[in-house]
Every structure is written in structure tokens, then in C-alpha cells.
Design a protein around this motif. Structure first.
Motif, PDB file in Angstrom:
ATOM      1  N   TYR A  57       0.845  -1.188   0.000  1.00 36.80           N
ATOM      2  CA  TYR A  57       0.000   0.000   0.000  1.00 36.80           C
ATOM      3  C   TYR A  57       0.876   1.232   0.000  1.00 36.80           C
ATOM      4  CZ  TYR A  57      -3.736  -3.190   1.184  1.00 36.80           C
ATOM      5  OH  TYR A  57      -4.627  -4.212   1.151  1.00 36.80           O
ATOM      6  N   THR A  80       0.933   4.998   0.568  1.00 40.67           N
ATOM      7  CA  THR A  80       0.107   6.106   1.058  1.00 40.67           C
ATOM      8  C   THR A  80       0.855   7.429   1.101  1.00 40.67           C
ATOM      9  OG1 THR A  80       0.668   5.580   3.332  1.00 40.67           O
ATOM     10  CG2 THR A  80      -1.325   4.601   2.481  1.00 40.67           C
ATOM     11  N   LYS A 109      -3.795   4.531   7.527  1.00 38.54           N
ATOM     12  CA  LYS A 109      -2.699   3.575   7.685  1.00 38.54           C
ATOM     13  C   LYS A 109      -3.085   2.469   8.646  1.00 38.54           C
ATOM     14  CE  LYS A 109       1.340   6.137   6.430  1.00 38.54           C
ATOM     15  NZ  LYS A 109       2.476   6.938   6.826  1.00 38.54           N
ATOM     16  N   LEU A 154      -5.531   0.113   6.978  1.00 37.54           N
ATOM     17  CA  LEU A 154      -4.840  -0.745   6.006  1.00 37.54           C
ATOM     18  C   LEU A 154      -4.060  -1.846   6.714  1.00 37.54           C
ATOM     19  CD1 LEU A 154      -3.495   1.883   3.468  1.00 37.54           C
ATOM     20  CD2 LEU A 154      -5.153   0.099   3.008  1.00 37.54           C
ATOM     21  N   THR A 155      -3.400  -1.479   7.810  1.00 37.22           N
ATOM     22  CA  THR A 155      -2.635  -2.469   8.560  1.00 37.22           C
ATOM     23  C   THR A 155      -3.535  -3.565   9.097  1.00 37.22           C
ATOM     24  OG1 THR A 155      -1.233  -0.636   9.231  1.00 37.22           O
ATOM     25  CG2 THR A 155      -0.909  -2.710  10.370  1.00 37.22           C
ATOM     26  N   VAL A 201       3.014  -6.306   7.117  1.00 33.72           N
ATOM     27  CA  VAL A 201       2.260  -5.279   6.420  1.00 33.72           C
ATOM     28  C   VAL A 201       3.219  -4.368   5.663  1.00 33.72           C
ATOM     29  CG1 VAL A 201       0.706  -3.341   6.717  1.00 33.72           C
ATOM     30  CG2 VAL A 201       0.474  -5.351   8.150  1.00 33.72           C
ATOM     31  N   MET A 202       2.957  -4.122   4.407  1.00 33.63           N
ATOM     32  CA  MET A 202       3.825  -3.256   3.601  1.00 33.63           C
ATOM     33  C   MET A 202       3.123  -1.944   3.331  1.00 33.63           C
ATOM     34  SD  MET A 202       5.625  -5.506   0.723  1.00 33.63           S
ATOM     35  CE  MET A 202       6.558  -6.965   1.112  1.00 33.63           C
ATOM     36  N   LEU A 203       3.682  -0.898   3.878  1.00 34.41           N
ATOM     37  CA  LEU A 203       3.107   0.434   3.710  1.00 34.41           C
ATOM     38  C   LEU A 203       4.245   1.385   3.377  1.00 34.41           C
ATOM     39  CD1 LEU A 203       0.679   1.338   6.630  1.00 34.41           C
ATOM     40  CD2 LEU A 203       0.317   1.748   4.225  1.00 34.41           C
ATOM     41  N   VAL A 204       4.079   2.168   2.330  1.00 30.32           N
ATOM     42  CA  VAL A 204       5.096   3.182   2.047  1.00 30.32           C
ATOM     43  C   VAL A 204       4.453   4.542   2.244  1.00 30.32           C
ATOM     44  CG1 VAL A 204       6.587   4.206   0.329  1.00 30.32           C
ATOM     45  CG2 VAL A 204       6.329   1.746   0.441  1.00 30.32           C
TER      46      VAL A 204
END
Lengths: 343, 96
Positions: free
Chosen positions: A9, A11, A290, A293-294, B93-96
Motif C-alpha cells: 500500500y 500512502t 494507515k 490498512l494495517t 504489512v507493507m506500507l510506504v
């Protein structure tokens, strides 16, 4: 069973995605921020406006990684898909059945009965756990009514009649949905569904999660070679992913509604995380998004036993398994389509 | 499965330097660089076979060496990190 790979994701608004060899590289202000081999990914969901390089797009199409763009608020913008692939014969069959009244009605019935029964189990679960709380009586009554609607489905023969029952059942469900919110009742008060834009925090949360689920359904359908735009319950409309919406109906209560309720009732999301726009629409702020989404990603990794296949799979694979079963039914290998029913 | 790949490529000659770059590039295509010549690759057996083939075509067995450590599917409990350059969890979890 296939392994559920990860979804990335994005963001950070000005993150730019590009390709290096077989890696995806995310850069922010010309600084490399994140790098991952493409074969570890299942999908990429972008909330950024800086975009992606065409070279990365082609890599995603080649490897069957779904690449979707959402607006900052989570509204669906676009999806990058490669050349039409999969089984033409299967797709042709799908179109033919979508034009046949009896088949359309049969499948619409399956999707709606899945939805009605799963909505009912969400309500029943609440009524069981909170039988002394206020509203539990109403919730139990609504659950009864859903059962009546489910039985009515059996008798209706036309797709339109089924669509009508679907509407009635949804109304009955959302009427008592506010009782299921047991904490932060004031700030997350729910007075029926509103969308485009969502008018309160609860609706904003639901809409956001529904969009994520729709994207998962659309790519699952495409993976098994079906056309996500040609639906049975939902009529064709240009640009609408009707079949993805069909498939979503039965999954919404279990995958989204329960997660949204947990987030609110455990006070993981707070009312301060939502912003009201001039238009009256309510949006989540970056931190809340966030967190959601997590939690969504964590939920997808939990394992359950699929009621029809009796096989252990991760929750994130449910849309894929259901698409497979649907393809099998359309192909004629399965007599009916078994909707995903929560036990 | 998780495979840890380490290598030593002799860089006394220009050809050696070229091999080093090529080996690093292929490892990077399949995994995460955790230290200078150490890569963690989360791959399936087919991908592993492919990576091995690519690497073993590059190196000069007289001068260079490659080591594969297969950590299996239960790798999370087998890796611990201390100090700088923390890695990311490929299954998290992949978050940028």
C-alpha cells in the motif's frame, strides 16, 4: 492451494514507483525508500499522485500483479491490466449465461442468499454475545426477518424479484446496524448507509474497506479468467465492475462489516481521525487510513477452514477461492455456485 | 521458503568485478540485501532453481564461492537482527 502473497500500500502522497530489474523501488524526493522483488507481491494499491513508471506497469502486467489507483480518500480511480488473457471459452460462456434469464436469476439468488445469511450471522453473533444490551431484541428480530427474506428467495424466479429482496434485506440489516456499535456510540452513530460521499465516520470506514474488497474481488476474478465487468446480480454499466460487485455481496458482512465494528468497538479508530469536508463528506486522515490498512492486511493473513472446500486457507484468499468455484460452475463442472457462508 | 545467499567473488581482475556486479544484481532480483554480500530471498522451489541456475552461470568456480542456507518455511524464528540497517518483513504489512 495458492499462497497469499503480500500487497503493498502506497500512502505517501509523493512517492514514485519505478522498476529496477525485477524489483519495485519506491522513491520519495529522489531518495530510495523501499525495494521489494516483484515476485513477493500479489498487488499494489496506490493512494499517491506521483504515479508509477510505465516500465513498472509492464512488469506488473507480465507477472499478474494487480496495480490499482485510488484517490486520497479511497475512491477507486483506475486499474492497470495487461492484455486480455485467460480462457476465451470460459469468458464466452460467462457472457452467454449472463444473457440467459434463468441462469442470471440462479446466480443472483446464490449471491443474495450468501449475503443475507452472512448478514444474519453478524447479527446473530451480536445477539448471542450481548443479550442483555439495549437493542439486542431488535437485532434478534431483524435476524429473524432476514431468515424470512432468505426463504422468499427460494420462491422468486426472476432476477428483478431477487434484486428487490436484496434491497429489503439490506435495509433491514442497516436499520439495526447502529446497535452493533457498542463503544464510542455518539461519535460513530450510524443512521443508514450513505456513500459518494459518506456522511459520517462509520460510513467513511465502511466505504473505504468496501473499495479494498472490491479491488481484491476484481483481481481474483481476473486471475481465474473471468470478466469482472459482466455481472449477474448487478446489471452491466460502462466502467462498473459488476461481477466483482456480485461476488462482494456475500463477503461484505464477514470481511468488512465485522472488521469495521471491531475497529470501532475496540477503540482502535477514534472520531478525531475523521475530517469533515465542505461538501459534507467525511474522510479519514492519513494515520487512520494507515491503521485501517494495517488491520485489513492482518485480517487477510488469518487462517480459516473454507466451509465448502474444507481446506485451510488465509482469509485473503476467499475472493480467489470463490472466483474459482464460480468459474467451475460457469464451465459446468459444478452444478451450482456455492456462496461463502460463515458458520 | 527463505533462502539465505552469501557469496565471495574475487575482484582482483576487471572480469571479477563484473561477475560481482552480476551476482549482486541477480540476488537483488530475488531478495532483500541485508548486508554487503548477504541476501535473504523469500522464494518458492522453482524460483530458487532459477536463481541458482543464473548465479552458477555467472561465477567462476575456480575463484568465487556461493553459499545457500535454506531456512525453510519456519524462518521467522531463525533470524535475529541487531544493530543498524534493519530489514523489513516480507510477510508483514507493507506500507510506504
Amino acid at each position: 492451494m495458492r499462497k497469499l502473497l503480500n500487497t503493498l500500500y502506497v500512502t505517501t502522497p509523493h512517492a514514485y514507483l519505478s522498476r529496477d530489474g525485477e524489483n519495485l523501488v519506491a522513491t520519495v524526493d529522489d531518495q530510495e525508500r523501499f525495494r521489494v522483488p516483484i515476485h513477493n507481491l500479489e498487488g499494489i494499491v496506490c493512494f499517491n499522485y506521483a504515479g508509477t513508471s510505465p516500465s513498472l506497469m509492464s512488469l506488473c502486467c507480465e507477472r499478474g500483479v494487480s496495480l490499482c489507483y485510488l484517490s486520497e480518500s479511497g475512491r477507486f480511480l483506475a486499474r492497470v491490466s495487461g492484455r486480455v488473457s485467460g480462457n476465451v471459452l470460459l469468458r464466452r460462456k460467462q457472457y452467454r449465461l449472463a444473457d440467459a434469464d434463468a441462469e442470471t436469476a440462479g446466480l443472483a439468488k446464490a449471491f443474495v442468499s450468501g449475503k443475507v445469511l452472512n448478514c444474519r450471522s453478524v447479527l446473530m453473533r451480536f445477539a448471542r454475545d450481548h443479550d442483555e444490551k439495549e437493542g439486542s431484541q431488535e437485532v434478534a428480530e431483524a435476524a429473524e426477518r432476514l431468515l424470512v427474506y432468505f426463504r422468499a428467495l427460494d420462491r422468486s424466479l426472476s432476477a428483478d424479484a431477487i434484486r428487490g429482496i436484496e434491497g429489503d434485506a439490506a435495509r433491514a440489516y442497516y436499520e439495526v446496524f447502529r446497535h452493533l456499535i457498542t463503544e464510542q456510540k455518539e461519535s460513530f452513530a450510524f443512521r443508514g448507509r450513505s456513500r459518494r460521499p459518506p456522511l459520517d465516520p462509520m460510513n467513511a470506514l465502511l466505504s473505504f474497506l468496501y473499495t479494498l474488497l472490491m479491488m481484491d474481488c476484481a483481481s481474483a476474478l481476473e486471475t481465474v479468467g473471468l470478466d469482472p465487468q459482466v455481472g449477474f446480480l448487478h446489471r452491466d454499466r460502462p466502467g462498473r465492475l459488476s461481477l466483482a460487485l456480485d461476488l462482494m455481496e456475500e463477503l461484505r458482512p464477514y470481511l468488512v462489516d465485522r472488521l469495521a465494528l471491531t475497529l470501532v468497538n475496540n477503540k482502535q479508530v477514534s472520531p478525531n481521525g475523521f475530517v469533515k469536508k465542505e461538501s459534507g463528506g467525511v474522510l479519514m486522515d492519513a494515520d487512520t487510513r494507515k491503521l485501517v490498512l494495517t488491520e485489513w492486511q492482518k485480517r487477510k493473513q488469518e487462517e480459516i477452514t473454507h466451509p465448502f472446500l474444507e481446506e485451510k486457507i488465509s482469509i485473503g484468499l476467499i475472493p480467489y477461492v470463490q472466483s474459482l468455484l464460480l468459474a467451475r460452475h460457469l464451465r459446468g463442472d459444478l452444478d451450482g455456485y456455492p456462496p461463502f457462508l460463515v458458520r | 521458503m527463505m533462502v539465505l545467499i552469501t557469496y565471495d567473488v574475487n575482484t582482483e581482475t576487471d572480469a571479477g568485478k563484473k561477475r560481482l556486479r552480476q551476482v549482486a544484481k541477480q540476488c537483488l532480483n530475488f531478495g532483500q540485501r541485508v548486508q554487503h554480500s548477504v541476501f535473504e530471498c523469500l522464494i518458492d522451489p522453482v524460483q530458487f532453481a532459477e536463481l541458482r541456475l543464473r548465479l552458477e552461470n555467472i561465477i567462476d568456480p575456480e575463484r568465487d564461492s556461493l553459499r545457500y542456507y535454506n531456512l525453510g518455511n519456519n524462518w521467522k524464528s531463525r533470524i535475529e537482527h541487531v544493530g543498524a540497517k534493519p530489514s523489513y518483513d516480507l510477510e508483514g504489512v507493507m506500507l510506504v
